[in-house]
Structure formats: structure tokens, C-alpha cells
Scaffold this active site. Sequence first.
Site, PDB file in Angstrom:
ATOM      1  N   LYS A  25      16.622 -26.906  17.027  1.00 30.31           N
ATOM      2  CA  LYS A  25      15.770 -25.923  17.710  1.00 30.31           C
ATOM      3  C   LYS A  25      16.444 -25.373  18.971  1.00 30.31           C
ATOM      4  CE  LYS A  25      12.484 -28.929  18.380  1.00 30.31           C
ATOM      5  NZ  LYS A  25      13.115 -30.142  17.832  1.00 30.31           N
ATOM      6  N   ARG A 100       3.347 -29.138  20.947  1.00 31.00           N
ATOM      7  CA  ARG A 100       3.687 -30.362  20.218  1.00 31.00           C
ATOM      8  C   ARG A 100       2.460 -31.128  19.768  1.00 31.00           C
ATOM      9  NH1 ARG A 100       9.200 -31.376  22.340  1.00 31.00           N
ATOM     10  NH2 ARG A 100       9.963 -33.252  21.351  1.00 31.00           N
ATOM     11  N   ARG A 139      24.910 -35.809  19.466  1.00 29.96           N
ATOM     12  CA  ARG A 139      24.752 -34.691  20.414  1.00 29.96           C
ATOM     13  C   ARG A 139      25.355 -35.039  21.776  1.00 29.96           C
ATOM     14  NH1 ARG A 139      19.046 -32.363  20.902  1.00 29.96           N
ATOM     15  NH2 ARG A 139      18.576 -34.582  20.895  1.00 29.96           N
ATOM     16  N   ARG A 172      22.125 -37.544  26.194  1.00 34.01           N
ATOM     17  CA  ARG A 172      20.771 -37.697  26.734  1.00 34.01           C
ATOM     18  C   ARG A 172      20.335 -39.150  26.583  1.00 34.01           C
ATOM     19  NH1 ARG A 172      17.288 -32.954  23.966  1.00 34.01           N
ATOM     20  NH2 ARG A 172      15.890 -34.716  23.664  1.00 34.01           N
ATOM     21  N   ARG A 183      10.773 -41.472  18.575  1.00 35.86           N
ATOM     22  CA  ARG A 183      10.673 -40.004  18.694  1.00 35.86           C
ATOM     23  C   ARG A 183      10.245 -39.391  17.358  1.00 35.86           C
ATOM     24  NH1 ARG A 183      16.209 -38.073  21.079  1.00 35.86           N
ATOM     25  NH2 ARG A 183      15.286 -36.004  20.827  1.00 35.86           N
TER      26      ARG A 183
HETATM   27  P1  AP5 Z   1      19.580 -29.429  18.955  1.00 38.39           P
HETATM   28  O1  AP5 Z   1      19.613 -27.949  18.828  1.00 38.39           O
HETATM   29  O2  AP5 Z   1      19.849 -30.022  20.290  1.00 38.39           O
HETATM   30  O3  AP5 Z   1      18.222 -30.023  18.305  1.00 38.39           O
HETATM   31  P2  AP5 Z   1      16.716 -29.945  18.780  1.00 38.39           P
HETATM   32  O4  AP5 Z   1      15.890 -29.639  17.580  1.00 38.39           O
HETATM   33  O5  AP5 Z   1      16.576 -29.052  19.973  1.00 38.39           O
HETATM   34  O6  AP5 Z   1      16.489 -31.454  19.172  1.00 38.39           O
HETATM   35  P3  AP5 Z   1      15.842 -32.168  20.428  1.00 38.39           P
HETATM   36  O7  AP5 Z   1      16.172 -33.619  20.252  1.00 38.39           O
HETATM   37  O8  AP5 Z   1      16.233 -31.526  21.712  1.00 38.39           O
HETATM   38  O9  AP5 Z   1      14.347 -31.952  20.177  1.00 38.39           O
HETATM   39  P4  AP5 Z   1      13.232 -32.746  20.772  1.00 38.39           P
HETATM   40  O10 AP5 Z   1      12.099 -31.933  20.327  1.00 38.39           O
HETATM   41  O11 AP5 Z   1      13.136 -34.173  20.440  1.00 38.39           O
HETATM   42  O12 AP5 Z   1      13.582 -32.805  22.349  1.00 38.39           O
HETATM   43  P5  AP5 Z   1      12.931 -32.141  23.617  1.00 38.39           P
HETATM   44  O13 AP5 Z   1      13.985 -31.939  24.606  1.00 38.39           O
HETATM   45  O14 AP5 Z   1      12.056 -31.010  23.218  1.00 38.39           O
HETATM   46  O15 AP5 Z   1      20.630 -29.996  17.885  1.00 38.39           O
HETATM   47  C1  AP5 Z   1      20.820 -31.393  17.702  1.00 38.39           C
HETATM   48  C2  AP5 Z   1      22.298 -31.676  17.379  1.00 38.39           C
HETATM   49  O16 AP5 Z   1      22.618 -31.086  16.120  1.00 38.39           O
HETATM   50  C3  AP5 Z   1      23.290 -31.067  18.390  1.00 38.39           C
HETATM   51  O17 AP5 Z   1      24.333 -31.974  18.568  1.00 38.39           O
HETATM   52  C4  AP5 Z   1      23.775 -29.771  17.724  1.00 38.39           C
HETATM   53  O18 AP5 Z   1      25.087 -29.439  18.118  1.00 38.39           O
HETATM   54  C5  AP5 Z   1      23.688 -30.127  16.251  1.00 38.39           C
HETATM   55  N1  AP5 Z   1      23.298 -29.000  15.388  1.00 38.39           N
HETATM   56  C6  AP5 Z   1      22.336 -28.078  15.632  1.00 38.39           C
HETATM   57  N2  AP5 Z   1      22.219 -27.224  14.604  1.00 38.39           N
HETATM   58  C7  AP5 Z   1      23.120 -27.636  13.669  1.00 38.39           C
HETATM   59  C8  AP5 Z   1      23.456 -27.176  12.352  1.00 38.39           C
HETATM   60  N3  AP5 Z   1      22.819 -26.141  11.802  1.00 38.39           N
HETATM   61  N4  AP5 Z   1      24.420 -27.841  11.686  1.00 38.39           N
HETATM   62  C9  AP5 Z   1      25.050 -28.902  12.232  1.00 38.39           C
HETATM   63  N5  AP5 Z   1      24.778 -29.397  13.471  1.00 38.39           N
HETATM   64  C10 AP5 Z   1      23.815 -28.767  14.170  1.00 38.39           C
HETATM   65  O19 AP5 Z   1      11.927 -33.297  24.108  1.00 38.39           O
HETATM   66  C11 AP5 Z   1      12.396 -34.480  24.731  1.00 38.39           C
HETATM   67  C12 AP5 Z   1      11.198 -35.277  25.236  1.00 38.39           C
HETATM   68  O20 AP5 Z   1      10.482 -34.510  26.232  1.00 38.39           O
HETATM   69  C13 AP5 Z   1      10.131 -35.626  24.197  1.00 38.39           C
HETATM   70  O21 AP5 Z   1      10.452 -36.788  23.477  1.00 38.39           O
HETATM   71  C14 AP5 Z   1       8.883 -35.775  25.079  1.00 38.39           C
HETATM   72  O22 AP5 Z   1       8.881 -37.012  25.730  1.00 38.39           O
HETATM   73  C15 AP5 Z   1       9.068 -34.690  26.134  1.00 38.39           C
HETATM   74  N6  AP5 Z   1       8.463 -33.393  25.748  1.00 38.39           N
HETATM   75  C16 AP5 Z   1       9.116 -32.214  25.550  1.00 38.39           C
HETATM   76  N7  AP5 Z   1       8.261 -31.242  25.236  1.00 38.39           N
HETATM   77  C17 AP5 Z   1       7.027 -31.792  25.220  1.00 38.39           C
HETATM   78  C18 AP5 Z   1       5.731 -31.293  24.922  1.00 38.39           C
HETATM   79  N8  AP5 Z   1       5.534 -30.004  24.583  1.00 38.39           N
HETATM   80  N9  AP5 Z   1       4.684 -32.148  24.993  1.00 38.39           N
HETATM   81  C19 AP5 Z   1       4.864 -33.455  25.333  1.00 38.39           C
HETATM   82  N10 AP5 Z   1       6.068 -33.987  25.616  1.00 38.39           N
HETATM   83  C20 AP5 Z   1       7.144 -33.172  25.557  1.00 38.39           C
END
Ligand code: AP5
Length: 228
Positions: A25, A100, A139, A172, A183
Site C-alpha cells: 500500500k 482500519r 522491508r 521498522r 499484525r
Molecule cells: P509496503 O508498501 O511498505 O507495504 P504496506 O502495505 O504499506 O505495509 P505496512 O506494513 O506499512 O502496512 P501496515 O498497514 O501494517 O502499516 P502501517 O504503517 O499502516 O511494502 C512492503 C514491502 O514489500 C516493502 O519492502 C516493499 O519494497 C515491498 N513491495 C511492495 N510492493 C511490492 C511488489 N509489488 N512486489 C514486490 N515487493 C513489493 O501501520 C503500522 C501500525 O500503526 C499498525 O500496526 C497500528 O498499530 C498503527 N495504525 C496505523 N494506522 C492505523 C489506523 N488507521 N487505526 C489504528 N491503528 C493504526
Amino acid sequence: MAQTVRPHEKLDLALIFLGPPGAGKGTQAKEVARLYGVPHLSTGDMLREHVAQGTSLGQRAQPIMARGELVPDSLVLKMIAERIERPDCSHGFVFDGFPRTVAQAQYLGVLLRQHGYKPPLVIHFVIDPQLLLRRITGRRVCKVGGEIYNIYDCPTRVEGHCDKDGGELEQRPDDREEIVGPRLLAYEKQTAPLVAYYRRLGRLHDVDASQGVDDVRQQILRSIREAH
Ligand code: AP5
């Protein structure tokens, strides 16, 4: 045909990127937001910024994020309501990691109506679950500009340093293997119900996120064009 965004094309939409941790994402949201010239609103990045700055929100969020659980809706919603008030949000934005929970989605619906937006367009990242562990644990993120890499699939030219600004890369804290399970569980229990919620509203487009980065981007741009 390859999809591009022409300079005069406006997004004028609230886009939501929905999918499990590691689905890609953030990688896509950064680039799609750049192509349309709109803000990329990642609640994960915003919360990590609060943690880094040691704000009271950051102090409350830090232990919850470290366990791989969701931060309470009340904290996240206040942060989002304030953010979309800013003038840079007047021609649309890309939400990454928000909403979420169903409660967050319902509140967002109200907020968007108040700001004159139609219901959001949701890009649902459908991915082979077996790819997620590799994407998450591999990552690495640039400490300076937040650029996202992967030691297996998207490596930098110079190991440990960002291709764009030479910044040092870091992992991270919640990308450690032992936090990945909680997660993914939080996603299944609290976030996956949003797929049915938005599908019912007729605003959900599935993309095959197991494909390469460029291919996934093409699918997303096509979905946006179809929705306009
Ligand atoms: P990447 O693009 O970083 O993946 P992502 O889907 O963004 O994954 P995240 O882990 O960041 O999502 P998340 O939802 O858990 O984290 P968030 O920060 O929102 O890609 C991943 C890897 O794959 C990278 O290495 C990339 O290079 C590679 N890649 C990408 N596309 C590829 C492809 N097509 N082919 C090959 N490789 C590829 O949340 C973190 C924490 O914050 C949560 O756990 C929670 O505690 C809190 N939080 C955040 N938002 C909320 C909310 N709305 N409500 C409550 N808590 C929240």
C-alpha cells in the site's frame, strides 16, 4: 495500454488503499499521490512521527504499535479530521492504512460528506498470504525521506543506503518476525470486514497485489480512470 496521468488530470477523490500489512500500500500510495499531486495520508507514518517526536499521542501509541495492535479509533480519527482540514487536501488525497475499522470508515463517510466529497474509491490489495512475511521482514525504510525498499525484491544499489538521498536504511520495530503474526491477526479481525463494507457500497476495486510494483500501479491507475 500503459496508464499514465496527464498534467491536467485531477484526482478530486478520496482514495483508500486497503490491504494487509506488507501488501504494498505505502509503495503505491506514495507514487500515485505524487502522480496526481495530492497528499499521501498514511496513518502509520503520522503515528510513527508522533512517536519520534515524543508527543502525548506518540507516547500512548508507541506500546500499542510495538505489540502489533491497532491504536484506538478516537486517537486516529482526531488526527485525520485535523489533517484533511488543510488546504492541500482540496483536490483529493490517498489514504494508506486508514480506515482500519468499521467505526473509522463510518466516521470518514461523514467527514467526506462535510467536505463535499463523494464516497471514497477503495483499492483493495489482494495478495497471496505467503508473500507477506518476505515483504514485511525484508522491508527497509530510508531514515531521511521514508523511501521504501526490500532486501529481497527491491534492493538499493548501495547496501544499506537510499538510492534517492543516500540516507541510512532502517527496519521498522514492528517488522520483526514475532510482531508479524499479531499484525496479521489484527487485520483479519478488525480491518478485513471493511472489504464487504465497501463492496456493498459499490466502491471497491480489487487489484492483484502479488504482481510486480509497475504492474500493480497500472491496475490502480486503470481503476481510478474507470471510477471517474
Ligand atoms: P509496503 O508498501 O511498505 O507495504 P504496506 O502495505 O504499506 O505495509 P505496512 O506494513 O506499512 O502496512 P501496515 O498497514 O501494517 O502499516 P502501517 O504503517 O499502516 O511494502 C512492503 C514491502 O514489500 C516493502 O519492502 C516493499 O519494497 C515491498 N513491495 C511492495 N510492493 C511490492 C511488489 N509489488 N512486489 C514486490 N515487493 C513489493 O501501520 C503500522 C501500525 O500503526 C499498525 O500496526 C497500528 O498499530 C498503527 N495504525 C496505523 N494506522 C492505523 C489506523 N488507521 N487505526 C489504528 N491503528 C493504526
